[in-house]
Design a protein around this motif. Sequence first.
Motif, PDB file in Angstrom:
ATOM      1  N   LEU A  38     -58.892 -15.194  56.385  1.00 14.96           N
ATOM      2  CA  LEU A  38     -60.020 -16.391  56.207  1.00 14.96           C
ATOM      3  C   LEU A  38     -61.152 -16.424  55.044  1.00 14.96           C
ATOM      4  CD1 LEU A  38     -60.581 -15.675  60.759  1.00 14.96           C
ATOM      5  CD2 LEU A  38     -58.314 -17.360  59.294  1.00 14.96           C
ATOM      6  N   THR A  39     -60.829 -14.880  55.023  1.00 17.65           N
ATOM      7  CA  THR A  39     -62.440 -15.329  53.663  1.00 17.65           C
ATOM      8  C   THR A  39     -61.764 -16.497  52.635  1.00 17.65           C
ATOM      9  OG1 THR A  39     -61.253 -13.279  53.045  1.00 17.65           O
ATOM     10  CG2 THR A  39     -62.771 -12.988  53.538  1.00 17.65           C
ATOM     11  N   ILE A  40     -60.660 -17.059  52.166  1.00 15.33           N
ATOM     12  CA  ILE A  40     -59.829 -17.612  51.419  1.00 15.33           C
ATOM     13  C   ILE A  40     -60.417 -19.349  51.959  1.00 15.33           C
ATOM     14  CG2 ILE A  40     -58.364 -16.702  50.443  1.00 15.33           C
ATOM     15  CD1 ILE A  40     -56.330 -19.044  51.939  1.00 15.33           C
ATOM     16  N   PHE A  41     -61.010 -19.609  53.035  1.00 17.48           N
ATOM     17  CA  PHE A  41     -61.516 -20.805  53.534  1.00 17.48           C
ATOM     18  C   PHE A  41     -63.433 -20.783  53.893  1.00 17.48           C
ATOM     19  CE2 PHE A  41     -57.502 -20.281  55.336  1.00 17.48           C
ATOM     20  CZ  PHE A  41     -57.012 -21.222  55.166  1.00 17.48           C
ATOM     21  N   SER A  42     -63.046 -22.179  53.952  1.00 19.65           N
ATOM     22  CA  SER A  42     -65.053 -22.104  53.436  1.00 19.65           C
ATOM     23  C   SER A  42     -65.550 -22.417  54.600  1.00 19.65           C
ATOM     24  CB  SER A  42     -65.188 -23.504  52.785  1.00 19.65           C
ATOM     25  OG  SER A  42     -67.177 -23.778  52.775  1.00 19.65           O
ATOM     26  N   PRO A  94     -58.720 -23.371  59.074  1.00 21.32           N
ATOM     27  CA  PRO A  94     -58.380 -22.538  59.019  1.00 21.32           C
ATOM     28  C   PRO A  94     -56.992 -22.500  59.611  1.00 21.32           C
ATOM     29  CG  PRO A  94     -60.795 -21.856  59.525  1.00 21.32           C
ATOM     30  CD  PRO A  94     -60.463 -23.277  59.320  1.00 21.32           C
ATOM     31  N   TRP A  95     -55.955 -21.332  59.044  1.00 26.12           N
ATOM     32  CA  TRP A  95     -54.838 -20.900  59.563  1.00 26.12           C
ATOM     33  C   TRP A  95     -55.244 -20.021  59.260  1.00 26.12           C
ATOM     34  CZ3 TRP A  95     -49.731 -23.852  59.225  1.00 26.12           C
ATOM     35  CH2 TRP A  95     -49.835 -25.463  59.907  1.00 26.12           C
ATOM     36  N   TYR A  96     -53.897 -19.349  59.479  1.00 26.21           N
ATOM     37  CA  TYR A  96     -54.023 -17.564  60.982  1.00 26.21           C
ATOM     38  C   TYR A  96     -52.791 -16.936  60.370  1.00 26.21           C
ATOM     39  CZ  TYR A  96     -57.948 -19.032  63.161  1.00 26.21           C
ATOM     40  OH  TYR A  96     -59.678 -18.986  62.969  1.00 26.21           O
ATOM     41  N   LYS A  97     -53.347 -15.878  59.230  1.00 29.26           N
ATOM     42  CA  LYS A  97     -51.742 -15.667  58.409  1.00 29.26           C
ATOM     43  C   LYS A  97     -51.131 -14.270  59.530  1.00 29.26           C
ATOM     44  CE  LYS A  97     -51.045 -13.573  53.762  1.00 29.26           C
ATOM     45  NZ  LYS A  97     -51.852 -12.504  52.836  1.00 29.26           N
ATOM     46  N   THR A  98     -50.011 -14.366  60.137  1.00 27.45           N
ATOM     47  CA  THR A  98     -49.166 -13.291  60.092  1.00 27.45           C
ATOM     48  C   THR A  98     -48.653 -12.527  59.899  1.00 27.45           C
ATOM     49  OG1 THR A  98     -46.959 -14.475  60.180  1.00 27.45           O
ATOM     50  CG2 THR A  98     -48.994 -15.158  62.213  1.00 27.45           C
ATOM     51  N   VAL A  99     -47.755 -10.956  60.444  1.00 29.89           N
ATOM     52  CA  VAL A  99     -47.401  -9.861  59.629  1.00 29.89           C
ATOM     53  C   VAL A  99     -46.534 -10.929  58.270  1.00 29.89           C
ATOM     54  CG1 VAL A  99     -46.037  -8.638  59.444  1.00 29.89           C
ATOM     55  CG2 VAL A  99     -47.567  -8.797  60.750  1.00 29.89           C
ATOM     56  N   LYS A 100     -46.351 -10.140  57.190  1.00 32.99           N
ATOM     57  CA  LYS A 100     -45.556 -10.676  56.344  1.00 32.99           C
ATOM     58  C   LYS A 100     -44.169 -11.714  56.829  1.00 32.99           C
ATOM     59  CE  LYS A 100     -43.826  -9.835  51.381  1.00 32.99           C
ATOM     60  NZ  LYS A 100     -44.624  -8.940  50.471  1.00 32.99           N
ATOM     61  N   ASN A 101     -43.650  -9.854  56.807  1.00 33.40           N
ATOM     62  CA  ASN A 101     -42.075 -10.474  56.550  1.00 33.40           C
ATOM     63  C   ASN A 101     -41.785 -10.631  59.062  1.00 33.40           C
ATOM     64  OD1 ASN A 101     -40.837  -9.882  54.676  1.00 33.40           O
ATOM     65  ND2 ASN A 101     -42.018  -7.757  55.097  1.00 33.40           N
ATOM     66  N   LEU A 466     -66.998 -13.225  58.604  1.00 32.65           N
ATOM     67  CA  LEU A 466     -67.909 -14.121  57.745  1.00 32.65           C
ATOM     68  C   LEU A 466     -67.241 -16.091  57.721  1.00 32.65           C
ATOM     69  CD1 LEU A 466     -69.650 -11.609  55.744  1.00 32.65           C
ATOM     70  CD2 LEU A 466     -70.325 -12.028  57.577  1.00 32.65           C
ATOM     71  N   ARG A 467     -66.868 -16.069  58.674  1.00 33.08           N
ATOM     72  CA  ARG A 467     -65.977 -17.505  58.423  1.00 33.08           C
ATOM     73  C   ARG A 467     -66.678 -18.250  59.199  1.00 33.08           C
ATOM     74  NH1 ARG A 467     -66.824 -16.090  54.340  1.00 33.08           N
ATOM     75  NH2 ARG A 467     -65.273 -16.424  52.156  1.00 33.08           N
ATOM     76  N   LEU A 468     -66.338 -16.862  61.203  1.00 32.63           N
ATOM     77  CA  LEU A 468     -66.215 -18.059  61.978  1.00 32.63           C
ATOM     78  C   LEU A 468     -67.642 -17.375  62.917  1.00 32.63           C
ATOM     79  CD1 LEU A 468     -62.852 -17.034  63.275  1.00 32.63           C
ATOM     80  CD2 LEU A 468     -63.109 -19.376  62.496  1.00 32.63           C
ATOM     81  N   GLY A 469     -68.026 -18.684  63.789  1.00 30.99           N
ATOM     82  CA  GLY A 469     -68.834 -17.861  65.161  1.00 30.99           C
ATOM     83  C   GLY A 469     -70.070 -17.215  63.904  1.00 30.99           C
ATOM     84  N   PRO A 470     -71.501 -17.268  65.630  1.00 32.43           N
ATOM     85  CA  PRO A 470     -72.371 -17.221  65.042  1.00 32.43           C
ATOM     86  C   PRO A 470     -72.967 -16.423  63.653  1.00 32.43           C
ATOM     87  CG  PRO A 470     -72.595 -16.889  67.296  1.00 32.43           C
ATOM     88  CD  PRO A 470     -70.523 -16.394  66.909  1.00 32.43           C
ATOM     89  N   ALA A 471     -72.450 -15.412  63.706  1.00 34.08           N
ATOM     90  CA  ALA A 471     -72.565 -14.834  62.287  1.00 34.08           C
ATOM     91  C   ALA A 471     -72.612 -15.875  61.151  1.00 34.08           C
ATOM     92  CB  ALA A 471     -71.600 -14.124  61.960  1.00 34.08           C
ATOM     93  N   VAL A 472     -72.106 -16.763  61.033  1.00 35.46           N
ATOM     94  CA  VAL A 472     -72.057 -17.517  59.786  1.00 35.46           C
ATOM     95  C   VAL A 472     -73.068 -18.448  59.642  1.00 35.46           C
ATOM     96  CG1 VAL A 472     -70.538 -20.064  58.585  1.00 35.46           C
ATOM     97  CG2 VAL A 472     -69.803 -18.278  59.920  1.00 35.46           C
TER      98      VAL A 472
END
Length: 544
Positions: A38-42, A94-101, A466-472
């Motif tokens: 998720l860190t590649i998203f703003s 954001p989209w979400y990254k699942t297991v590679k294979n 650090l991309r979602l939620g109140p922490a941002v």
Amino acid sequence: MKFSCLSKGGGYHFPPCHILNICGFSILLDCPLDLSALTIFSPIPTSSKASSFDEENPSCPNRSESSDLEEPMVRKRQKVEKPLDADDLIYAEPWYKTVKNLHLWNVSFIDVVLISSPTGMLGLPFLTRMKGFSAKIYVTEAAARLGQLMMEDLVSMHLEIRQFFGPEESSFPQWMKWEDLTLLPSSLKNVALGKDGGELGGWLSLYSAADVKDCMQKVLRLKYAEEICYNSTLIIKAFSSGLEIGSCNWTINGPKGGVGFISSSIFDSAHAMNFDYNALRGNDIIIYSDFSFSDGTEDVESGYDNSIPTTCNRSSLRNYENDCQELAKSLLNVDEGLEERDKLAFICSCVIDSVKAGGSVLIPISRLGIVLLLLEQISTSLDVSTLKVPMYIISSLAEEFLAFSNIIPEWLCKQRQEKLFSGEPLFAHAKLVNEKKLHVFPAVHSPKLLMNWQEPCIVFSPHWSLRLGPAVHLLQRWSGDQNSLLILESGPDVDLALLPFKPMEMKVLECSFLSGIRQLSTQQRTQISTKKQDLACCRMLNRC
């Protein structure tokens, strides 16, 4: 028998994922999400930053014109490789990254899914909503409840982003177009595509609350050591791994012998039930998922496909039994609990120093056990120092998490269980809430929170990416305060995670908590050495 590694994982938040073929059945071991991607998203900007962004960039994605991202992408095409800045991040939902294979497998061929931890089930709704999926899903009762709460919290936090950007116009977002991906900086491109460019197919839009509910209806819940017979052939049991409340290892017994699967484990836990070593004895094969004890697993990234043979030399296994017992003794002698207590004590000292200086503390750690322990130790430290500083937990499901932690004595370590028998609460948070030292609120914009809010303060709030939620929102508020402190867990790229909040005056403490069995060196594995390895505790990072 064949054992295939789909993903080596990346610590506690992204456990490994495997496929085990035994007795003609395919067993999927864990189904996590790589939320560090998720860190590649703003992150969503504050209202002031959002308005300035709109003024500077009339093609901002929160507008409804069809050319939403065309102008920013044109500017990206004109850029050359340079140090990353916040403008390089992907400004989109954001989209979400699942297991590679995992997306390469036909889900109808999966017979059983075994979930070893709450984080190991975050990708499960993607599977259960796929056509043809009919596998039996087994998970411990505690891990199922915690995993469900984590998924619901993820959906809730994502809803804020979706409301900001508005509904997607198509099922294929602009940022995933190949010509735009190739123009991303190399560090972002590696996250999006992987080293070989084959991970793009693993990105998916997040599941809904209805998907989570449907998924949980298909989950079969177990207690520790409870036997489950699958298809009158396999006997499956779950045993405590010590990593987190409800986390487990597995034993799978069939006509041709028994297999023990060790997930990420901790031998001596300060809150969860300790690692159950005896339950794994007597198996013909032991599979370790989080450190290299043997070279018998498949290395997907290197292109090797090594399979465990369908028959094993039992006499050879007996010859090594004594050595394995010596190894177990050496590992069990490591006082992991003492090391974790030392880390927590160091964190508390840093927290006290910050609030004494007038700064606030943000703790976006998502491990329930670590949060409960920190609450206890920080409150004790505040009492000793006579500081009157409020503590807040801000999360849409915080009350449910805390309530659940009070009714699970059978999933906790002996020290916690003894508290129950002596009439004491399992954890200290209930007492802190009654004494009004700890305040729980569902969101940063909650009216009751705004009326109660005091600074300096100590806040536990998701999300660790650090991309979602109140922490941002809190990080955007305090990033310029040199007396404030951010406590992060080691794992994701910290520089990339902090990129949208620079320049930062806020201090950053990066901590490493135990996430699995320690990896032994080659010499130690050969000689069954009792030499201990040092584990990094915490380090203070200077951020510009």
